[in-house]
Design a protein around this motif. Structure first.
Motif, short mmCIF file in Angstrom:
data_model
loop_
_atom_site.label_atom_id
_atom_site.label_comp_id
_atom_site.label_asym_id
_atom_site.label_seq_id
_atom_site.Cartn_x
_atom_site.Cartn_y
_atom_site.Cartn_z
N PHE A 96 0.83 -1.22 0.00
CA PHE A 96 0.00 0.00 0.00
C PHE A 96 0.86 1.25 0.00
O PHE A 96 0.50 2.27 -0.63
N GLN A 97 1.98 1.22 0.69
CA GLN A 97 2.89 2.36 0.71
C GLN A 97 3.46 2.63 -0.68
O GLN A 97 3.57 3.79 -1.10
N VAL A 98 3.80 1.58 -1.41
CA VAL A 98 4.34 1.76 -2.76
C VAL A 98 3.29 2.38 -3.68
O VAL A 98 3.64 3.21 -4.55
N HIS A 99 2.03 2.05 -3.50
CA HIS A 99 0.98 2.58 -4.36
C HIS A 99 0.71 4.06 -4.12
O HIS A 99 -0.03 4.68 -4.89
N ARG A 100 1.31 4.64 -3.10
CA ARG A 100 1.18 6.08 -2.87
C ARG A 100 2.15 6.89 -3.71
O ARG A 100 2.21 8.12 -3.61
N ASN A 190 11.51 -21.57 -0.88
CA ASN A 190 11.59 -22.55 -1.97
C ASN A 190 11.08 -21.93 -3.27
O ASN A 190 10.40 -20.89 -3.28
N ILE A 191 11.38 -22.59 -4.35
CA ILE A 191 11.07 -22.06 -5.67
C ILE A 191 9.57 -21.93 -5.91
O ILE A 191 9.10 -21.01 -6.59
N LEU A 192 8.78 -22.83 -5.31
CA LEU A 192 7.33 -22.79 -5.52
C LEU A 192 6.72 -21.54 -4.90
O LEU A 192 5.92 -20.84 -5.54
N ASP A 193 7.08 -21.23 -3.65
CA ASP A 193 6.55 -20.02 -3.00
C ASP A 193 7.02 -18.77 -3.73
O ASP A 193 6.28 -17.77 -3.81
N TYR A 194 8.25 -18.80 -4.25
CA TYR A 194 8.75 -17.63 -4.99
C TYR A 194 7.93 -17.40 -6.26
O TYR A 194 7.55 -16.27 -6.57
N ILE A 195 7.66 -18.46 -7.01
CA ILE A 195 6.91 -18.31 -8.26
C ILE A 195 5.47 -17.87 -7.98
O ILE A 195 4.91 -17.02 -8.69
N LEU A 196 4.86 -18.43 -6.93
CA LEU A 196 3.49 -18.03 -6.59
C LEU A 196 3.45 -16.56 -6.17
O LEU A 196 2.51 -15.82 -6.50
N GLY A 197 4.45 -16.11 -5.41
CA GLY A 197 4.50 -14.70 -5.04
C GLY A 197 4.76 -13.81 -6.25
O GLY A 197 4.22 -12.70 -6.35
N LEU A 198 5.59 -14.29 -7.18
CA LEU A 198 5.86 -13.53 -8.40
C LEU A 198 4.61 -13.41 -9.27
O LEU A 198 4.40 -12.38 -9.93
N ALA A 199 3.79 -14.44 -9.27
CA ALA A 199 2.54 -14.37 -10.03
C ALA A 199 1.60 -13.31 -9.45
O ALA A 199 0.91 -12.61 -10.19
N ASP A 200 1.59 -13.17 -8.12
CA ASP A 200 0.76 -12.13 -7.49
C ASP A 200 1.31 -10.73 -7.76
O ASP A 200 0.57 -9.74 -7.71
N LEU A 201 2.62 -10.63 -8.03
CA LEU A 201 3.22 -9.33 -8.29
C LEU A 201 2.59 -8.65 -9.50
O LEU A 201 2.45 -7.41 -9.52
N THR A 202 2.21 -9.42 -10.50
CA THR A 202 1.68 -8.82 -11.73
C THR A 202 0.38 -8.05 -11.47
O THR A 202 0.13 -7.04 -12.12
N GLY A 203 -0.41 -8.51 -10.52
CA GLY A 203 -1.63 -7.78 -10.18
C GLY A 203 -1.32 -6.42 -9.59
O GLY A 203 -1.99 -5.40 -9.90
N GLU A 204 -0.32 -6.36 -8.71
CA GLU A 204 0.07 -5.06 -8.12
C GLU A 204 0.69 -4.15 -9.17
O GLU A 204 0.48 -2.93 -9.14
N LEU A 205 1.45 -4.73 -10.10
CA LEU A 205 2.02 -3.91 -11.17
C LEU A 205 0.94 -3.37 -12.09
O LEU A 205 1.08 -2.25 -12.62
N MET A 206 -0.13 -4.12 -12.30
CA MET A 206 -1.24 -3.63 -13.11
C MET A 206 -1.87 -2.40 -12.44
O MET A 206 -2.14 -1.38 -13.09
N ARG A 207 -2.09 -2.47 -11.13
CA ARG A 207 -2.66 -1.31 -10.41
C ARG A 207 -1.70 -0.12 -10.46
O ARG A 207 -2.13 1.03 -10.59
N LEU A 208 -0.42 -0.41 -10.33
CA LEU A 208 0.57 0.67 -10.39
C LEU A 208 0.59 1.31 -11.77
O LEU A 208 0.70 2.55 -11.89
#
Length: 296
Positions: A96-100, A190-208
């Protein structure tokens, strides 16, 4: 008459042994009853019962140890879930801070976000590491995976906004390494949690990206669009090979929607910029609101 008397004598003679046996059985029964009523000490050796009791006692001790282990594991799982929730909540605050961010306060906002992200690592990630040290942390992965995914999302978002590059898995694990005891196995994402978190990143980048377009930073939005496209292209090759791909399939569908939203927004701005007509008497030949030149 003599015949009847002879048969009677034979009958009495045959019954005599039976009555004698009955008296012997009665005497034996009486003797056993008297022995049963008298409380005599047992003469059986104690070695036999000890040998018989040993398996039962050892089995009971074993199950007591199993129960204690399961109780401790359940208690630890509850503490790990609580730590994961705290990581999730505070990582969302960083996002939320980054979106400001805006054109005028970019450095200030990102500096504050970096401090908050460092606090998440030093306080909440460190508490999770302390809980998982000395145990097989793979058994509790599903308990802390949501928090780790959210932290990966926040860390990669800050990294992109600061340098325009992707924070890889080795860099994240290197940041977490000082939190672990050197004498024990460190907690590594682990690589699985990293990829799942990276997939969620795209949604925040879309809002940004949408926010940057509304603020007139079209070039920055286009940079985000290219970055999200690259992530989606690479993960399209990885997702089918993942073992636990149920969550990833859903995230890939959402990621595609995010890419399309950014592309449509950038395309719409270019089309509207080309159709923009300056006001009569104005020398302004650009789309001042969005910073898009007036295409002929």
């Amino acid at each position: 008459m003599l015949h009847n008397w002879a048969s009677l004598q034979r009958h009495i003679h045959l019954m005599a042994p039976k009555s004698h046996r009955i008296r012997q059985l009665a005497a034996a029964a009486a003797e056993s009853t008297m022995q049963g009523t008298s409380k005599k000490p047992r003469s059986i050796s104690t070695k036999a019962p000890a040998a018989a009791d040993t398996p039962s006692s050892s089995m009971k001790d074993s199950f007591s140890k199993y129960a204690e282990y399961l109780n401790q594991l359940n208690d630890k799982r509850e503490r790990v879930v609580k730590a994961s929730r705290d990581i999730t909540m505070n990582s969302k605050k960083v996002i939320f801070q980054v979106h400001r961010i805006s054109k005028n306060n970019k450095d200030e906002v990102l500096e504050k976000a970096e401090k908050d992200l460092s606090a998440v690592k030093d306080h909440y990630i460190a508490r999770l590491v302390n809980e998982l040290q000395g145990t097989d942390f793979w058994k509790l992965r599903r308990a802390y995976s949501p928090g780790i995914q959210e932290y990966v999302e926040a860390a990669t978002l800050c990294k992109f906004c600061t340098t325009g590059t992707l924070l890889n898995l080795d860099e994240i694990n290197a940041m977490l390494l000082p939190l672990s005891d050197p004498s024990r196995e460190p907690l590594q994402i682990n690589i699985l949690d990293y990829i799942l978190g990276l997939a969620d990143l795209t949604g925040e980048l879309m809002r940004l990206a949408i926010g940057r377009i509304s603020d007139g930073e079209l070039e920055y939005a286009e940079k985000i669009c290219r970055f999200v496209r690259e992530i989606y292209r690479e993960l399209t090759l990885v997702a089918p090979k993942m073992d636990d791909s149920s969550d990833m399939k859903t995230k890939m569908d959402v990621m595609l929607q995010s890419v399309m939203k950014i592309e449509n927004a950038c395309f719409s701005v270019h089309v509207r910029g080309s159709e923009y007509i300056p006001l009569i008497g104005s020398d302004d030949a650009s789309y001042t609101l969005l910073g898009v030149p007036n295409f002929e």
